[in-house]
Design a protein around this motif. Sequence first.
Motif, PDB file in Angstrom:
ATOM      1  N   MET A  26       0.835  -1.203   0.000  1.00 27.97           N
ATOM      2  CA  MET A  26       0.000   0.000   0.000  1.00 27.97           C
ATOM      3  C   MET A  26       0.872   1.256   0.000  1.00 27.97           C
ATOM      4  SD  MET A  26      -2.834  -1.351   2.759  1.00 27.97           S
ATOM      5  CE  MET A  26      -3.793   0.141   2.891  1.00 27.97           C
ATOM      6  N   PHE A  27       1.943   1.212   0.763  1.00 30.60           N
ATOM      7  CA  PHE A  27       2.888   2.328   0.827  1.00 30.60           C
ATOM      8  C   PHE A  27       3.506   2.578  -0.559  1.00 30.60           C
ATOM      9  CE2 PHE A  27       7.472   3.313   1.287  1.00 30.60           C
ATOM     10  CZ  PHE A  27       7.380   4.599   1.784  1.00 30.60           C
ATOM     11  N   TYR A  28       3.965   1.512  -1.225  1.00 29.94           N
ATOM     12  CA  TYR A  28       4.543   1.653  -2.569  1.00 29.94           C
ATOM     13  C   TYR A  28       3.528   2.243  -3.544  1.00 29.94           C
ATOM     14  CZ  TYR A  28       8.763  -1.121  -1.553  1.00 29.94           C
ATOM     15  OH  TYR A  28       9.955  -1.575  -1.077  1.00 29.94           O
ATOM     16  N   ASP A  29       2.298   1.752  -3.489  1.00 27.64           N
ATOM     17  CA  ASP A  29       1.249   2.251  -4.387  1.00 27.64           C
ATOM     18  C   ASP A  29       0.986   3.742  -4.142  1.00 27.64           C
ATOM     19  OD1 ASP A  29       1.040  -0.293  -5.466  1.00 27.64           O
ATOM     20  OD2 ASP A  29      -0.783  -0.806  -4.354  1.00 27.64           O
ATOM     21  N   LEU A  30       0.933   4.135  -2.885  1.00 22.87           N
ATOM     22  CA  LEU A  30       0.698   5.540  -2.540  1.00 22.87           C
ATOM     23  C   LEU A  30       1.833   6.425  -3.068  1.00 22.87           C
ATOM     24  CD1 LEU A  30      -0.843   7.779  -0.973  1.00 22.87           C
ATOM     25  CD2 LEU A  30       0.589   7.189   1.002  1.00 22.87           C
ATOM     26  N   MET A  31       3.061   5.992  -2.853  1.00 17.12           N
ATOM     27  CA  MET A  31       4.211   6.789  -3.302  1.00 17.12           C
ATOM     28  C   MET A  31       4.250   6.892  -4.828  1.00 17.12           C
ATOM     29  SD  MET A  31       5.892   7.940  -0.703  1.00 17.12           S
ATOM     30  CE  MET A  31       4.606   8.050   0.498  1.00 17.12           C
ATOM     31  N   LYS A  32       3.916   5.798  -5.505  1.00 18.90           N
ATOM     32  CA  LYS A  32       3.888   5.814  -6.978  1.00 18.90           C
ATOM     33  C   LYS A  32       2.803   6.770  -7.474  1.00 18.90           C
ATOM     34  CE  LYS A  32       3.861   2.770 -10.949  1.00 18.90           C
ATOM     35  NZ  LYS A  32       3.799   1.407 -11.443  1.00 18.90           N
ATOM     36  N   GLU A  33       1.652   6.721  -6.832  1.00 17.14           N
ATOM     37  CA  GLU A  33       0.537   7.606  -7.176  1.00 17.14           C
ATOM     38  C   GLU A  33       0.921   9.075  -7.010  1.00 17.14           C
ATOM     39  OE1 GLU A  33      -3.370   8.573  -4.644  1.00 17.14           O
ATOM     40  OE2 GLU A  33      -3.276   6.493  -5.334  1.00 17.14           O
ATOM     41  N   ARG A  34       1.733   9.360  -5.999  1.00 16.61           N
ATOM     42  CA  ARG A  34       2.169  10.735  -5.710  1.00 16.61           C
ATOM     43  C   ARG A  34       3.449  11.118  -6.445  1.00 16.61           C
ATOM     44  NH1 ARG A  34      -0.464  13.312  -0.922  1.00 16.61           N
ATOM     45  NH2 ARG A  34      -2.142  11.848  -0.580  1.00 16.61           N
ATOM     46  N   ASP A  35       3.993  10.186  -7.247  1.00 13.35           N
ATOM     47  CA  ASP A  35       5.225  10.407  -8.002  1.00 13.35           C
ATOM     48  C   ASP A  35       6.404  10.752  -7.073  1.00 13.35           C
ATOM     49  OD1 ASP A  35       6.577  10.292 -10.428  1.00 13.35           O
ATOM     50  OD2 ASP A  35       6.504  12.465 -10.676  1.00 13.35           O
ATOM     51  N   ILE A  36       6.481  10.002  -5.969  1.00 12.66           N
ATOM     52  CA  ILE A  36       7.566  10.164  -4.999  1.00 12.66           C
ATOM     53  C   ILE A  36       8.373   8.873  -5.009  1.00 12.66           C
ATOM     54  CG2 ILE A  36       8.132  10.422  -2.545  1.00 12.66           C
ATOM     55  CD1 ILE A  36       5.465  11.946  -2.226  1.00 12.66           C
ATOM     56  N   GLU A  37       9.694   8.990  -5.061  1.00 13.70           N
ATOM     57  CA  GLU A  37      10.556   7.813  -4.965  1.00 13.70           C
ATOM     58  C   GLU A  37      11.130   7.772  -3.548  1.00 13.70           C
ATOM     59  OE1 GLU A  37      14.011   5.484  -7.440  1.00 13.70           O
ATOM     60  OE2 GLU A  37      13.821   7.631  -7.745  1.00 13.70           O
ATOM     61  N   PRO A  38      10.458   7.032  -2.650  1.00 12.70           N
ATOM     62  CA  PRO A  38      10.887   7.034  -1.249  1.00 12.70           C
ATOM     63  C   PRO A  38      12.127   6.178  -1.025  1.00 12.70           C
ATOM     64  CG  PRO A  38       9.128   5.469  -1.519  1.00 12.70           C
ATOM     65  CD  PRO A  38       9.309   6.153  -2.858  1.00 12.70           C
ATOM     66  N   ILE A  39      12.861   6.523  -0.002  1.00 11.46           N
ATOM     67  CA  ILE A  39      13.957   5.672   0.445  1.00 11.46           C
ATOM     68  C   ILE A  39      13.321   4.568   1.270  1.00 11.46           C
ATOM     69  CG2 ILE A  39      15.973   5.552   1.957  1.00 11.46           C
ATOM     70  CD1 ILE A  39      16.487   8.526   1.100  1.00 11.46           C
ATOM     71  N   VAL A  40      13.550   3.329   0.858  1.00  6.75           N
ATOM     72  CA  VAL A  40      12.951   2.187   1.528  1.00  6.75           C
ATOM     73  C   VAL A  40      13.906   1.623   2.573  1.00  6.75           C
ATOM     74  CG1 VAL A  40      12.095  -0.161   1.178  1.00  6.75           C
ATOM     75  CG2 VAL A  40      11.535   1.623  -0.470  1.00  6.75           C
ATOM     76  N   LEU A  41      15.171   1.542   2.210  1.00  7.04           N
ATOM     77  CA  LEU A  41      16.160   0.929   3.084  1.00  7.04           C
ATOM     78  C   LEU A  41      17.516   1.529   2.764  1.00  7.04           C
ATOM     79  CD1 LEU A  41      16.542  -1.505   5.116  1.00  7.04           C
ATOM     80  CD2 LEU A  41      17.028  -2.903   3.124  1.00  7.04           C
ATOM     81  N   ARG A  42      18.345   1.688   3.793  1.00  8.09           N
ATOM     82  CA  ARG A  42      19.716   2.171   3.595  1.00  8.09           C
ATOM     83  C   ARG A  42      20.681   1.215   4.278  1.00  8.09           C
ATOM     84  NH1 ARG A  42      19.711   8.538   3.521  1.00  8.09           N
ATOM     85  NH2 ARG A  42      19.716   8.729   1.268  1.00  8.09           N
ATOM     86  N   LEU A  43      21.762   0.907   3.591  1.00  3.13           N
ATOM     87  CA  LEU A  43      22.823   0.080   4.149  1.00  3.13           C
ATOM     88  C   LEU A  43      24.153   0.781   3.910  1.00  3.13           C
ATOM     89  CD1 LEU A  43      21.761  -3.473   2.866  1.00  3.13           C
ATOM     90  CD2 LEU A  43      21.414  -2.527   5.141  1.00  3.13           C
ATOM     91  N   SER A  44      25.127   0.412   4.693  1.00  4.46           N
ATOM     92  CA  SER A  44      26.467   0.960   4.549  1.00  4.46           C
ATOM     93  C   SER A  44      27.397  -0.182   4.169  1.00  4.46           C
ATOM     94  CB  SER A  44      26.908   1.583   5.877  1.00  4.46           C
ATOM     95  OG  SER A  44      28.151   2.200   5.743  1.00  4.46           O
ATOM     96  N   GLY A  45      28.220   0.035   3.154  1.00  4.86           N
ATOM     97  CA  GLY A  45      29.121  -1.020   2.713  1.00  4.86           C
ATOM     98  C   GLY A  45      30.405  -0.459   2.150  1.00  4.86           C
ATOM     99  N   TYR A  46      31.276  -1.370   1.754  1.00  6.88           N
ATOM    100  CA  TYR A  46      32.519  -0.934   1.130  1.00  6.88           C
ATOM    101  C   TYR A  46      32.990  -1.962   0.126  1.00  6.88           C
ATOM    102  CZ  TYR A  46      35.090  -4.028   4.361  1.00  6.88           C
ATOM    103  OH  TYR A  46      35.555  -5.104   5.053  1.00  6.88           O
ATOM    104  N   VAL A  47      33.868  -1.492  -0.750  1.00 10.28           N
ATOM    105  CA  VAL A  47      34.505  -2.329  -1.752  1.00 10.28           C
ATOM    106  C   VAL A  47      35.994  -2.300  -1.475  1.00 10.28           C
ATOM    107  CG1 VAL A  47      34.987  -2.588  -4.219  1.00 10.28           C
ATOM    108  CG2 VAL A  47      32.733  -1.799  -3.475  1.00 10.28           C
ATOM    109  N   LYS A  48      36.606  -3.480  -1.465  1.00 12.59           N
ATOM    110  CA  LYS A  48      38.056  -3.526  -1.268  1.00 12.59           C
ATOM    111  C   LYS A  48      38.734  -3.232  -2.594  1.00 12.59           C
ATOM    112  CE  LYS A  48      37.940  -6.893   2.445  1.00 12.59           C
ATOM    113  NZ  LYS A  48      38.167  -8.269   2.843  1.00 12.59           N
ATOM    114  N   GLN A  49      39.501  -2.155  -2.626  1.00 10.64           N
ATOM    115  CA  GLN A  49      40.294  -1.793  -3.796  1.00 10.64           C
ATOM    116  C   GLN A  49      41.706  -1.539  -3.313  1.00 10.64           C
ATOM    117  OE1 GLN A  49      38.407   1.581  -5.649  1.00 10.64           O
ATOM    118  NE2 GLN A  49      36.976   0.303  -6.767  1.00 10.64           N
ATOM    119  N   LYS A  50      42.656  -2.192  -3.949  1.00  8.81           N
ATOM    120  CA  LYS A  50      44.059  -2.027  -3.540  1.00  8.81           C
ATOM    121  C   LYS A  50      44.453  -0.577  -3.701  1.00  8.81           C
ATOM    122  CE  LYS A  50      44.899  -6.517  -3.214  1.00  8.81           C
ATOM    123  NZ  LYS A  50      44.786  -7.234  -2.085  1.00  8.81           N
ATOM    124  N   PRO A  51      45.106   0.040  -2.789  1.00  6.10           N
ATOM    125  CA  PRO A  51      45.582  -0.422  -1.491  1.00  6.10           C
ATOM    126  C   PRO A  51      44.621  -0.089  -0.354  1.00  6.10           C
ATOM    127  CG  PRO A  51      46.590   1.681  -1.979  1.00  6.10           C
ATOM    128  CD  PRO A  51      45.672   1.351  -3.133  1.00  6.10           C
TER     129      PRO A  51
END
Length: 192
Positions: A26-51
Amino acid sequence: MLSDIEVDLAKIRSNPTVSDTQKIKMFYDLMKERDIEPIVLRLSGYVKQKPMKVDYLLTFTPSRIILMRKSFIRKLTDPGFGAGLGPYLYFVLSKKIEYSDIKKKDSSVLKDSQHSQEETSIPYKDITKFVLYPDTKTLVSNMLGTAIRENVLIIHTKEKKYELILPTGKNGKYEKILYWLKMCLPVKIAAK
């Protein structure tokens, strides 16, 4: 005076006859109807690149994943970032937050914004495989028990493969991350 979006989100939140999965839909449908792209989830990560390693902020929306490389300044000013649900979705699913607590600028992304060189957008329709697994090489044991310190997220697209390390200290345990990804994303999640 309550805004229209606040009223609609409160209606979804207070409906006792629907499950969390139905509230998310229902939340996704409401946001789509309002033309809003909500942040659903945030994670923190990294990529190992030498060095060294390169830190990223992973933002999940209903239509895409945004990988934003953290600048040196952002890493210094944002050391305590923890993962979590986007503010609007958290409001819908939890009684622990009031609408007035939501910071509007942290709740959605601009759909038509120009992408910086530090940002990569991955639409879900381009994902061919999405893998999440606990990295057993980072298993730590002590008198209190054992724990895994990092999880691995691999996103395969038609053109590229993204492999990110998700520290459990910032993002939580594997089971918690897997639960929310399964609940909120329109992709099948594989284990290794």
